[in-house]
Design a protein around this motif. Structure first.
Motif, PDB file in Angstrom:
ATOM      1  N   GLY A 139      56.865  43.853  55.143  1.00 49.59           N
ATOM      2  CA  GLY A 139      58.390  43.799  54.882  1.00 49.59           C
ATOM      3  C   GLY A 139      59.009  43.564  56.254  1.00 49.59           C
ATOM      4  N   PRO A 140      59.941  44.272  56.649  1.00 46.57           N
ATOM      5  CA  PRO A 140      60.875  43.997  57.823  1.00 46.57           C
ATOM      6  C   PRO A 140      59.773  43.702  59.114  1.00 46.57           C
ATOM      7  CG  PRO A 140      61.075  46.307  57.491  1.00 46.57           C
ATOM      8  CD  PRO A 140      60.348  45.715  56.018  1.00 46.57           C
ATOM      9  N   HIS A 141      58.751  44.332  59.161  1.00 42.29           N
ATOM     10  CA  HIS A 141      57.807  44.153  60.302  1.00 42.29           C
ATOM     11  C   HIS A 141      57.425  42.845  60.198  1.00 42.29           C
ATOM     12  CE1 HIS A 141      57.453  48.488  60.712  1.00 42.29           C
ATOM     13  NE2 HIS A 141      57.126  48.611  59.677  1.00 42.29           N
ATOM     14  N   LYS A 142      57.043  41.965  59.252  1.00 44.19           N
ATOM     15  CA  LYS A 142      56.976  40.727  59.225  1.00 44.19           C
ATOM     16  C   LYS A 142      57.890  39.677  60.055  1.00 44.19           C
ATOM     17  CE  LYS A 142      54.548  38.912  55.819  1.00 44.19           C
ATOM     18  NZ  LYS A 142      54.197  38.534  54.547  1.00 44.19           N
ATOM     19  N   CYS A 143      59.187  40.166  59.578  1.00 40.67           N
ATOM     20  CA  CYS A 143      60.251  39.369  60.393  1.00 40.67           C
ATOM     21  C   CYS A 143      60.231  39.559  61.783  1.00 40.67           C
ATOM     22  CB  CYS A 143      61.663  39.854  59.622  1.00 40.67           C
ATOM     23  SG  CYS A 143      63.086  38.790  60.400  1.00 40.67           S
ATOM     24  N   VAL A 144      60.073  40.734  62.233  1.00 40.38           N
ATOM     25  CA  VAL A 144      60.092  41.263  63.565  1.00 40.38           C
ATOM     26  C   VAL A 144      58.853  40.231  64.369  1.00 40.38           C
ATOM     27  CG1 VAL A 144      59.525  42.792  65.227  1.00 40.38           C
ATOM     28  CG2 VAL A 144      60.921  43.481  63.581  1.00 40.38           C
ATOM     29  N   GLN A 145      57.774  40.338  63.676  1.00 34.98           N
ATOM     30  CA  GLN A 145      56.521  39.504  64.333  1.00 34.98           C
ATOM     31  C   GLN A 145      56.920  37.984  64.421  1.00 34.98           C
ATOM     32  OE1 GLN A 145      54.101  40.877  65.848  1.00 34.98           O
ATOM     33  NE2 GLN A 145      54.731  43.007  65.276  1.00 34.98           N
ATOM     34  N   ALA A 146      57.555  37.459  63.379  1.00 29.77           N
ATOM     35  CA  ALA A 146      57.774  36.124  63.335  1.00 29.77           C
ATOM     36  C   ALA A 146      58.741  35.824  64.258  1.00 29.77           C
ATOM     37  CB  ALA A 146      58.301  35.769  61.927  1.00 29.77           C
ATOM     38  N   ARG A 147      59.980  36.565  64.577  1.00 34.15           N
ATOM     39  CA  ARG A 147      60.991  36.354  65.530  1.00 34.15           C
ATOM     40  C   ARG A 147      60.348  36.342  66.911  1.00 34.15           C
ATOM     41  NH1 ARG A 147      66.144  36.472  64.341  1.00 34.15           N
ATOM     42  NH2 ARG A 147      66.846  37.346  62.252  1.00 34.15           N
ATOM     43  N   ALA A 148      59.207  37.377  67.249  1.00 31.46           N
ATOM     44  CA  ALA A 148      58.787  37.418  68.399  1.00 31.46           C
ATOM     45  C   ALA A 148      57.833  36.264  68.919  1.00 31.46           C
ATOM     46  CB  ALA A 148      57.718  38.653  68.390  1.00 31.46           C
ATOM     47  N   TRP A 149      57.039  35.773  67.703  1.00 26.96           N
ATOM     48  CA  TRP A 149      56.267  34.325  67.926  1.00 26.96           C
ATOM     49  C   TRP A 149      57.029  33.377  67.979  1.00 26.96           C
ATOM     50  CZ3 TRP A 149      55.939  29.497  66.414  1.00 26.96           C
ATOM     51  CH2 TRP A 149      54.701  28.781  66.653  1.00 26.96           C
ATOM     52  N   ALA A 150      58.159  33.266  67.293  1.00 27.76           N
ATOM     53  CA  ALA A 150      59.182  32.070  67.516  1.00 27.76           C
ATOM     54  C   ALA A 150      59.743  31.989  69.093  1.00 27.76           C
ATOM     55  CB  ALA A 150      60.234  32.071  66.449  1.00 27.76           C
ATOM     56  N   ARG A 151      60.157  33.391  69.549  1.00 27.99           N
ATOM     57  CA  ARG A 151      60.826  33.319  70.785  1.00 27.99           C
ATOM     58  C   ARG A 151      59.660  33.035  71.839  1.00 27.99           C
ATOM     59  NH1 ARG A 151      62.703  37.813  69.606  1.00 27.99           N
ATOM     60  NH2 ARG A 151      61.238  39.049  70.303  1.00 27.99           N
ATOM     61  N   THR A 152      58.561  33.416  71.690  1.00 24.98           N
ATOM     62  CA  THR A 152      57.504  33.315  72.864  1.00 24.98           C
ATOM     63  C   THR A 152      57.092  31.521  72.705  1.00 24.98           C
ATOM     64  OG1 THR A 152      56.485  35.325  72.456  1.00 24.98           O
ATOM     65  CG2 THR A 152      54.870  33.762  73.453  1.00 24.98           C
ATOM     66  N   HIS A 153      57.179  30.881  71.623  1.00 23.75           N
ATOM     67  CA  HIS A 153      56.911  29.652  71.517  1.00 23.75           C
ATOM     68  C   HIS A 153      57.801  28.722  71.655  1.00 23.75           C
ATOM     69  CE1 HIS A 153      53.249  31.831  70.261  1.00 23.75           C
ATOM     70  NE2 HIS A 153      52.610  30.866  70.826  1.00 23.75           N
ATOM     71  N   GLY A 154      59.104  29.118  71.913  1.00 24.44           N
ATOM     72  CA  GLY A 154      60.088  28.131  72.032  1.00 24.44           C
ATOM     73  C   GLY A 154      60.598  27.549  70.723  1.00 24.44           C
ATOM     74  N   HIS A 155      60.664  28.349  69.399  1.00 23.45           N
ATOM     75  CA  HIS A 155      60.991  27.950  68.276  1.00 23.45           C
ATOM     76  C   HIS A 155      62.225  28.735  67.764  1.00 23.45           C
ATOM     77  CE1 HIS A 155      58.107  25.032  67.503  1.00 23.45           C
ATOM     78  NE2 HIS A 155      57.073  25.819  67.870  1.00 23.45           N
ATOM     79  N   ASP A 156      62.904  28.270  67.047  1.00 20.49           N
ATOM     80  CA  ASP A 156      64.261  28.976  66.342  1.00 20.49           C
ATOM     81  C   ASP A 156      63.941  29.321  64.771  1.00 20.49           C
ATOM     82  OD1 ASP A 156      66.662  30.114  65.645  1.00 20.49           O
ATOM     83  OD2 ASP A 156      67.681  28.698  66.914  1.00 20.49           O
ATOM     84  N   LEU A 157      64.010  30.547  64.510  1.00 15.05           N
ATOM     85  CA  LEU A 157      63.743  30.682  63.282  1.00 15.05           C
ATOM     86  C   LEU A 157      64.912  30.103  62.178  1.00 15.05           C
ATOM     87  CD1 LEU A 157      62.657  34.364  62.628  1.00 15.05           C
ATOM     88  CD2 LEU A 157      61.184  32.330  62.896  1.00 15.05           C
TER      89      LEU A 157
END
Length: 205
Positions: A139-157
């Protein structure tokens, strides 16, 4: 996948005598709610993690590996393979975002050739499962994890594609620039039609 891997795991655990009637009934109920697009799974996921308290983590990994190879690996839809190949040809970064555990995610990542994965992580201490969720990814936790991954790796959702079949993934669908709905549950189909999101058929494995 052409199947719900959670259902397959539940059947395996039932066959192997690792869960009782009460646990199986609760799991069937929550899997049904998930199939209907219910994203209120915090209690269900916590209960599922508690079942494995004090289990050996290495033994769990081995059981998952054997089960995945026998019951899950052959269920990849042909359209999924084509989409992955297209993104790989475009040199996109491929990241799996899944509600499944870290062991299932690792197997799926290897099978599909993804670069990385974010997943539910069950707690492990001194080689044994703690019976708790270290990192939720539903649910919303998946979005949190994806945002964190993207931020850490220099990507933008905002530049990302995201493919899913579940209404529970609505927060991440809303967060990406290119949402795609695949074999959706009824709630997600209605939402996709309302928003004009593409709804695709990836065929049968």
């Amino acid at each position: 996948l052409g199947v719900n891997s959670g259902h397959l795991w539940l059947r395996k655990e039932w066959r192997d005598g690792r869960i009782g009637v009460g646990t199986a009934a609760r799991a069937v109920y929550w899997l049904g709610r998930y199939a209907l697009g219910d994203d209120r799974l915090d209690d269900a996921m916590a209960q599922a993690a508690a079942v494995y308290a004090d289990d050996d983590a290495d033994a769990m990994a081995q059981r998952v590996d054997a089960w995945f190879a026998a019951e899950v690996a052959h269920t990849v839809r042909p359209g999924a393979q084509q989409a992955i190949a297209q993104h790989r040809a475009q040199e996109d970064t491929l990241v799996l975002a899944t509600t499944s555990s870290q062991w299932v995610a690792s197997q799926a990542q290897d099978l599909l050739g993804f670069d990385d994965a974010v997943s539910t992580r069950l707690g492990v201490q001194a080689g044994r499962l703690t019976g708790t969720l270290e990192v939720p990814c539903h649910g919303p936790h998946k979005c949190v994890q994806a945002r964190a991954w993207a931020r850490t790796h220099g990507h933008d959702l905002a530049d990302a594609w995201f493919y899913t079949d579940s209404y529970s993934d609505l927060p991440l669908l809303e967060a990406v620039g290119r949402p795609v709905v695949v074999h959706p549950d009824r709630r997600l189909r209605r939402e996709a039609e309302r928003r004009g999101w593409p709804v695709v058929d990836w065929g049968t494995a």
